[in-house]
Design a protein around this motif. Sequence first.
Motif, PDB file in Angstrom:
ATOM      1  N   GLY A 192       0.710  -1.044   0.080  1.00 13.46           N
ATOM      2  CA  GLY A 192       0.110   0.051  -0.055  1.00 13.46           C
ATOM      3  C   GLY A 192       0.840   1.107   0.010  1.00 13.46           C
ATOM      4  O   GLY A 192       2.019   1.093  -0.378  1.00 13.46           O
ATOM      5  N   SER A 193       0.214   2.378   0.530  1.00 18.27           N
ATOM      6  CA  SER A 193       0.882   3.767   0.519  1.00 18.27           C
ATOM      7  C   SER A 193       1.747   3.942   1.669  1.00 18.27           C
ATOM      8  O   SER A 193       1.152   4.442   2.751  1.00 18.27           O
ATOM      9  CB  SER A 193      -0.241   4.612   0.221  1.00 18.27           C
ATOM     10  OG  SER A 193      -0.778   4.670  -0.803  1.00 18.27           O
ATOM     11  N   ILE A 194       3.078   3.414   1.656  1.00 13.33           N
ATOM     12  CA  ILE A 194       3.877   3.729   2.921  1.00 13.33           C
ATOM     13  C   ILE A 194       4.896   4.716   2.723  1.00 13.33           C
ATOM     14  O   ILE A 194       5.686   4.498   1.702  1.00 13.33           O
ATOM     15  CB  ILE A 194       4.696   2.256   3.202  1.00 13.33           C
ATOM     16  CG1 ILE A 194       3.354   0.946   3.328  1.00 13.33           C
ATOM     17  CG2 ILE A 194       5.352   1.937   4.387  1.00 13.33           C
ATOM     18  CD1 ILE A 194       4.093  -0.276   3.059  1.00 13.33           C
ATOM     19  N   PHE A 195       4.891   5.435   3.667  1.00  9.17           N
ATOM     20  CA  PHE A 195       5.963   6.558   3.451  1.00  9.17           C
ATOM     21  C   PHE A 195       7.392   5.820   3.915  1.00  9.17           C
ATOM     22  O   PHE A 195       7.499   4.983   4.840  1.00  9.17           O
ATOM     23  CB  PHE A 195       5.706   7.413   4.638  1.00  9.17           C
ATOM     24  CG  PHE A 195       6.522   8.734   4.580  1.00  9.17           C
ATOM     25  CD1 PHE A 195       7.112   9.137   5.812  1.00  9.17           C
ATOM     26  CD2 PHE A 195       6.708   9.675   3.472  1.00  9.17           C
ATOM     27  CE1 PHE A 195       7.921  10.396   5.655  1.00  9.17           C
ATOM     28  CE2 PHE A 195       7.622  10.418   3.517  1.00  9.17           C
ATOM     29  CZ  PHE A 195       8.157  11.055   4.422  1.00  9.17           C
ATOM     30  N   ARG A 196       8.590   6.134   2.895  1.00 10.60           N
ATOM     31  CA  ARG A 196       9.652   5.635   3.052  1.00 10.60           C
ATOM     32  C   ARG A 196      10.480   5.862   4.531  1.00 10.60           C
ATOM     33  O   ARG A 196      11.011   4.855   5.176  1.00 10.60           O
ATOM     34  CB  ARG A 196      10.483   5.806   1.993  1.00 10.60           C
ATOM     35  CG  ARG A 196      10.754   7.426   2.057  1.00 10.60           C
ATOM     36  CD  ARG A 196      12.040   7.783   0.919  1.00 10.60           C
ATOM     37  NE  ARG A 196      12.210   9.084   0.919  1.00 10.60           N
ATOM     38  CZ  ARG A 196      13.071   9.617   0.071  1.00 10.60           C
ATOM     39  NH1 ARG A 196      13.417   9.052  -0.919  1.00 10.60           N
ATOM     40  NH2 ARG A 196      13.404  10.753   0.118  1.00 10.60           N
TER      41      ARG A 196
END
Length: 119
Positions: A26-30
């Motif tokens: 999914g949309s995971i901040f690095r």
Amino acid sequence: QVQLVESGGGLVQAGGSLRLSCAASGSIFRDNNMAWYRQAPGNERELVARSTSSGSVSYADSVKGRFTISRDNAKNTVYLQMNNLKPEDTAAYYCNVQWRRWGQRFEYWGQGTQVTVSS
């Protein structure tokens, strides 16, 4: 949405080893922290180990020297190598990922994987 899928739990004799894996999608901040928590029946959930995206790691005193957390940032996957397992390590183990962005805190949990250590 973010999903965390854990695997690798099971039944093992005292002194044995297990390796847990947690794949995040999914949309995971690095710039995130990935961690493992555990919860035994009747107990509160406790932090076992944490790994930051910059490479820092920390452990609960009860697992130091026996457990190792590692991660593959390219795969958004975190691992927990558990050696010399003890009956008191028996618990449901949960993967956690969290970060701060835009002044907000984001936190996600996996569904848990059971680890049972027999004496």
